[in-house]
Design a protein around this motif. Structure first.
Motif, short mmCIF file in Angstrom:
data_model
loop_
_atom_site.label_atom_id
_atom_site.label_comp_id
_atom_site.label_asym_id
_atom_site.label_seq_id
_atom_site.Cartn_x
_atom_site.Cartn_y
_atom_site.Cartn_z
N PRO A 205 -15.33 -7.00 -7.57
CA PRO A 205 -15.26 -6.82 -6.12
C PRO A 205 -15.43 -5.37 -5.69
O PRO A 205 -15.19 -4.45 -6.47
N ASP A 206 -15.86 -5.20 -4.47
CA ASP A 206 -15.99 -3.89 -3.85
C ASP A 206 -14.61 -3.48 -3.37
O ASP A 206 -14.11 -3.99 -2.36
N LEU A 207 -13.96 -2.58 -4.09
CA LEU A 207 -12.60 -2.16 -3.77
C LEU A 207 -12.63 -1.02 -2.76
O LEU A 207 -13.37 -0.05 -2.96
N GLU A 208 -11.84 -1.13 -1.70
CA GLU A 208 -11.83 -0.10 -0.66
C GLU A 208 -10.40 0.14 -0.17
O GLU A 208 -9.61 -0.79 -0.05
N PRO A 209 -10.07 1.40 0.14
CA PRO A 209 -8.77 1.68 0.76
C PRO A 209 -8.83 1.35 2.25
O PRO A 209 -9.90 1.39 2.87
N ASN A 210 -7.69 1.00 2.82
CA ASN A 210 -7.61 0.85 4.27
C ASN A 210 -6.25 1.38 4.73
O ASN A 210 -5.45 1.84 3.91
N ASP A 211 -6.03 1.35 6.02
CA ASP A 211 -4.79 1.94 6.54
C ASP A 211 -3.78 0.85 6.89
O ASP A 211 -3.05 0.98 7.87
N LYS A 212 -3.75 -0.20 6.06
CA LYS A 212 -2.85 -1.32 6.29
C LYS A 212 -1.96 -1.54 5.07
O LYS A 212 -2.21 -0.99 4.00
N VAL A 213 -0.94 -2.34 5.26
CA VAL A 213 -0.15 -2.87 4.15
C VAL A 213 -0.23 -4.39 4.23
O VAL A 213 -0.83 -4.94 5.15
N ASP A 214 0.36 -5.04 3.24
CA ASP A 214 0.32 -6.51 3.19
C ASP A 214 -1.11 -7.02 3.13
O ASP A 214 -1.50 -7.95 3.82
#
Length: 270
Positions: A205-214
């Motif tokens: 998979p294309d792993l990406e950071p985001n500004d969320k949790v859960d």
């Protein structure tokens, strides 16, 4: 490093070569933070394709560099971690990520108070499990206390929560985990390494950071704004730099660029 001493031998003679040979590369002897060989020393041309770039262009260039790596099996990870996370003051032990405890390298497994293999990028975030590739990439696998690993579970990283009784300095709530101050930057740089290494072009998979949790099973990990702060607050330590060298020299033969260049975090995720 992998630089040959042959030219020096010709210039300086056999005696000088013997002196230089005492500083063996990590392929012959695992480096420690106190080693005479300088940690954090990538080959001079390793990042040449990334020079002068920022933003998506930098991320793409770094991906092209670090995707060239050797994969380990999940069983091989045990022995790899005994080398990458070796206690420099006690070579028979490893340092556990969240507790900071020095523990016998052979005391690994699934029992209470043993250490096991923590996926810092939670393996359920993208559902890659322990398959060879992201599931066995030792740039984000670390020794951790079994029960503390369970407490962290697959939670995203964020600030706050209640202190973890077995691991003072770590905090957790229902959807996030905050590691101790001494490894906050390590965690950030491991998460962001995974986002650069795995871009969806190799059946993973294309792993990406985001500004969320859960984030659940989405191939995403947060919280990016907090990870960026942690990268600044906790710069790479001698232990972390040495770990990067050992992975490069002895195992996967690729590097975490954010350990070598923590400033690239803001250059990509401005």
């Amino acid at each position: 490093m992998r630089a040959s001493h042959a030219p020096l031998a010709a210039a300086l003679g056999t005696a000088a070569l013997l002196v230089l040979s005492a500083q063996a590369p990590a392929t012959a002897m695992p480096l420690t933070p106190d080693s005479a060989v300088t940690a954090n020393d990538a080959p001079a041309d390793y990042y040449k394709d990334a020079e002068g770039k920022t933003g998506p262009e930098l991320k793409t260039a770094l991906h092209g560099i670090i995707k060239e790596s050797d994969a380990l099996s999940y069983d091989q990870v045990w022995d790899a971690l005994k080398a990458t996370d070796k206690d420099p003051d006690n070579p028979s032990n490893v340092i556990l990520l969240y507790t900071g405890r020095s523990q016998s390298a052979d005391d690994n497994g699934g029992g209470a108070e043993q250490w096991n293999r923590e996926h810092v990028w939670a393996k359920s975030h993208g559902d890659f499990g322990t398959s060879t590739g992201p599931g066995t990439d030792i740039h984000h696998l670390r020794p951790t206390d079994v029960s503390v690993n369970s407490t962290r579970g697959s939670k995203d990283f964020d600030a706050g929560g209640e202190e973890v009784g077995e691991a003072p300095g770590n905090y957790t709530d229902g959807d996030s985990f905050e590691p101790r101050d001494e490894v906050k930057g390590d965690v950030a740089r491991m998460i962001l390494y995974m986002a650069v290494r795995y871009e969806g072009d190799d059946d993973f998979p294309d792993l990406e950071p985001n500004d969320k949790v859960d984030n659940g099973s989405a191939p995403a990990h947060g919280r990016l704004s907090v990870l960026k702060k942690w990268n600044e607050q906790d710069p790479p330590s001698a232990f972390e730099k040495n770990r990067n060298d050992v992975i490069y020299d002895q195992f996967q033969h690729n590097r975490n660029p954010f350990v070598d260049h923590p400033e690239w975090v803001d250059a990509i995720w401005s």
